[in-house]
Design a protein around this motif. Structure first.
Motif, PDB file in Angstrom:
ATOM      1  N   ASP A  14       0.785  -1.004  -0.380  1.00  0.00           N
ATOM      2  CA  ASP A  14       0.012   0.107   0.100  1.00  0.00           C
ATOM      3  C   ASP A  14       0.821   1.068   0.043  1.00  0.00           C
ATOM      4  N   GLN A  15       1.827   1.035   0.487  1.00  0.00           N
ATOM      5  CA  GLN A  15       2.756   2.499   0.457  1.00  0.00           C
ATOM      6  C   GLN A  15       3.956   2.398  -0.190  1.00  0.00           C
ATOM      7  N   ASP A  16       4.111   1.663  -0.907  1.00  0.00           N
ATOM      8  CA  ASP A  16       5.760   1.370  -1.820  1.00  0.00           C
ATOM      9  C   ASP A  16       5.020   0.278  -2.846  1.00  0.00           C
ATOM     10  N   PHE A  17       4.654   0.816  -4.192  1.00  0.00           N
ATOM     11  CA  PHE A  17       4.631  -0.553  -4.948  1.00  0.00           C
ATOM     12  C   PHE A  17       5.529  -0.899  -5.244  1.00  0.00           C
ATOM     13  N   TYR A  18       6.484   0.008  -5.820  1.00  0.00           N
ATOM     14  CA  TYR A  18       8.143  -0.678  -6.275  1.00  0.00           C
ATOM     15  C   TYR A  18       8.724  -1.178  -5.569  1.00  0.00           C
ATOM     16  N   LEU A  19       9.035  -0.913  -4.300  1.00  0.00           N
ATOM     17  CA  LEU A  19       9.907  -1.631  -3.340  1.00  0.00           C
ATOM     18  C   LEU A  19       8.952  -2.978  -2.988  1.00  0.00           C
ATOM     19  N   TRP A  20       7.538  -2.713  -3.047  1.00  0.00           N
ATOM     20  CA  TRP A  20       6.488  -4.176  -3.336  1.00  0.00           C
ATOM     21  C   TRP A  20       7.182  -5.705  -4.345  1.00  0.00           C
ATOM     22  N   THR A  21       6.967  -4.939  -5.043  1.00  0.00           N
ATOM     23  CA  THR A  21       7.859  -5.433  -6.081  1.00  0.00           C
ATOM     24  C   THR A  21       9.264  -6.072  -5.907  1.00  0.00           C
ATOM     25  N   GLN A  22       9.934  -5.593  -5.571  1.00  0.00           N
ATOM     26  CA  GLN A  22      11.162  -5.501  -5.989  1.00  0.00           C
ATOM     27  C   GLN A  22      11.590  -6.611  -4.642  1.00  0.00           C
ATOM     28  N   THR A  23      10.667  -6.176  -3.627  1.00  0.00           N
ATOM     29  CA  THR A  23      11.158  -7.717  -1.858  1.00  0.00           C
ATOM     30  C   THR A  23      10.184  -8.741  -2.521  1.00  0.00           C
ATOM     31  N   THR A  24       8.948  -8.735  -3.169  1.00  0.00           N
ATOM     32  CA  THR A  24       8.796 -10.196  -3.490  1.00  0.00           C
ATOM     33  C   THR A  24       9.834 -11.110  -4.864  1.00  0.00           C
ATOM     34  N   ALA A  25       9.728  -9.897  -5.395  1.00  0.00           N
ATOM     35  CA  ALA A  25      11.216 -10.721  -6.180  1.00  0.00           C
ATOM     36  C   ALA A  25      11.765 -10.758  -5.324  1.00  0.00           C
ATOM     37  N   GLN A  26      12.144 -10.873  -4.642  1.00  0.00           N
ATOM     38  CA  GLN A  26      14.189 -10.755  -3.710  1.00  0.00           C
ATOM     39  C   GLN A  26      13.631 -11.802  -3.092  1.00  0.00           C
ATOM     40  N   GLN A  27      11.970 -12.228  -2.564  1.00  0.00           N
ATOM     41  CA  GLN A  27      11.821 -13.116  -1.670  1.00  0.00           C
ATOM     42  C   GLN A  27      10.907 -15.031  -2.263  1.00  0.00           C
ATOM     43  N   LEU A  28      10.537 -14.208  -3.555  1.00  0.00           N
ATOM     44  CA  LEU A  28      11.110 -15.629  -4.867  1.00  0.00           C
ATOM     45  C   LEU A  28      12.239 -16.246  -4.300  1.00  0.00           C
ATOM     46  N   LYS A  29      13.380 -15.168  -5.312  1.00  0.00           N
ATOM     47  CA  LYS A  29      14.565 -15.905  -5.239  1.00  0.00           C
ATOM     48  C   LYS A  29      15.031 -16.484  -4.908  1.00  0.00           C
ATOM     49  N   GLU A  30      14.760 -16.495  -3.096  1.00  0.00           N
ATOM     50  CA  GLU A  30      15.098 -16.932  -1.840  1.00  0.00           C
ATOM     51  C   GLU A  30      14.375 -18.117  -1.742  1.00  0.00           C
ATOM     52  N   LYS A  32      11.796 -17.953  -0.015  1.00  0.00           N
ATOM     53  CA  LYS A  32      11.310 -17.618   0.778  1.00  0.00           C
ATOM     54  C   LYS A  32       9.728 -16.748   1.203  1.00  0.00           C
ATOM     55  N   LEU A  33       9.357 -18.663   0.579  1.00  0.00           N
ATOM     56  CA  LEU A  33       7.385 -17.853  -0.034  1.00  0.00           C
ATOM     57  C   LEU A  33       6.942 -17.815   0.903  1.00  0.00           C
ATOM     58  N   HIS A  34       6.770 -18.127   2.523  1.00  0.00           N
ATOM     59  CA  HIS A  34       6.077 -17.674   3.536  1.00  0.00           C
ATOM     60  C   HIS A  34       6.223 -16.423   3.761  1.00  0.00           C
ATOM     61  N   GLU A  35       7.461 -15.724   3.523  1.00  0.00           N
ATOM     62  CA  GLU A  35       6.618 -14.531   4.204  1.00  0.00           C
ATOM     63  C   GLU A  35       5.939 -13.572   2.798  1.00  0.00           C
ATOM     64  N   ILE A  36       6.154 -14.098   1.328  1.00  0.00           N
ATOM     65  CA  ILE A  36       4.978 -13.246   0.152  1.00  0.00           C
ATOM     66  C   ILE A  36       3.545 -13.134   0.062  1.00  0.00           C
ATOM     67  N   ASP A  37       3.505 -12.220   0.240  1.00  0.00           N
ATOM     68  CA  ASP A  37       1.868 -11.382   0.400  1.00  0.00           C
ATOM     69  C   ASP A  37       1.775 -11.833  -0.926  1.00  0.00           C
ATOM     70  N   ILE A  38       0.692 -13.508  -0.644  1.00  0.00           N
ATOM     71  CA  ILE A  38       0.232 -14.032  -1.471  1.00  0.00           C
ATOM     72  C   ILE A  38      -1.046 -13.520  -1.852  1.00  0.00           C
ATOM     73  N   PRO A  39      -1.721 -12.789  -1.020  1.00  0.00           N
ATOM     74  CA  PRO A  39      -3.061 -11.804  -1.440  1.00  0.00           C
ATOM     75  C   PRO A  39      -2.898 -10.746  -2.777  1.00  0.00           C
ATOM     76  N   ASN A  40      -1.853 -10.320  -2.199  1.00  0.00           N
ATOM     77  CA  ASN A  40      -1.788  -9.067  -3.410  1.00  0.00           C
ATOM     78  C   ASN A  40      -0.727  -9.799  -4.944  1.00  0.00           C
ATOM     79  N   LEU A  41       0.030 -10.612  -4.330  1.00  0.00           N
ATOM     80  CA  LEU A  41       1.187 -11.313  -6.082  1.00  0.00           C
ATOM     81  C   LEU A  41      -0.241 -12.390  -6.822  1.00  0.00           C
ATOM     82  N   ILE A  42      -1.568 -12.171  -6.241  1.00  0.00           N
ATOM     83  CA  ILE A  42      -2.334 -13.127  -7.155  1.00  0.00           C
ATOM     84  C   ILE A  42      -3.095 -12.208  -7.689  1.00  0.00           C
ATOM     85  N   GLU A  43      -3.443 -10.580  -7.004  1.00  0.00           N
ATOM     86  CA  GLU A  43      -4.027 -10.121  -7.452  1.00  0.00           C
ATOM     87  C   GLU A  43      -3.389  -8.996  -8.693  1.00  0.00           C
ATOM     88  N   GLU A  44      -2.103  -8.872  -7.769  1.00  0.00           N
ATOM     89  CA  GLU A  44      -1.604  -8.111  -9.647  1.00  0.00           C
ATOM     90  C   GLU A  44      -0.983  -9.013 -10.638  1.00  0.00           C
TER      91      GLU A  44
END
Length: 150
Positions: A14-30, A32-44
């Motif tokens: 909600d506060q920084d979409f670009y940072l969210w995309t970068q963080t989510t990509a990093q979590q996927l690369k690592e 760290k599936l338990h840390e991923i914001d699944i509902p918003n990832l599905i929406e996107e």
């Protein structure tokens, strides 16, 4: 990692979409599936699919409108119209190459796109709507084929 002062994935989204995309990509690369914001990832991801479909429709409408103008206003033909027809065809071709699963969608949306193009052509040319045929005078193949101009 990219996590900064913002603490939770939902807040980050909600506060920084670009940072969210970068963080989510990093979590996927690592992984760290338990840390991923699944509902918003599905929406996107769903939104990206809708965007591709919307782009195909938009380009097809513009292409059909210009083909109608080209065919029904031969004295007003211009290089600009020809250029727009070429540009839309190339863009549709690239879109279908990048997402081949959109190809069957062309058949599904073609008639609706033609009706919208017919309306736009009428509005732009000031030619009465009923002057343009109810059914497309162009086949789907002719519409997207680079050599066809109507």
């Amino acid at each position: 990692m990219l996590n900064q002062a913002i603490s939770t994935p939902n807040t980050l989204y909600d506060q920084d979409f670009y940072l969210w995309t970068q963080t989510t990509a990093q979590q996927l690369k690592e992984h760290k599936l338990h840390e991923i914001d699944i509902p918003n990832l599905i929406e996107e991801i769903e939104s990206m699919g809708r965007s591709e479909k919307r782009e195909l429709k938009s380009r097809l409408i513009i292409l059909l409108m210009h083909l109608l103008k080209w065919q029904y206003q031969p004295k007003k033909r211009s290089e600009s119209w020809r250029s727009t027809i070429t540009e839309q065809r190339i863009s549709i071709e690239v879109l279908l190459e990048d997402s081949p699963s959109l190809k069957p969608l062309v058949e599904e949306i073609f008639n609706d796109c033609y009706q919208k193009a017919r309306l736009k052509a009428s509005e732009e040319t000031k030619i009465k709507l009923n002057f343009f045929p109810q059914e497309s005078p162009f086949t789907q193949e002719e519409t997207i084929t680079n050599s066809f101009l109507g």
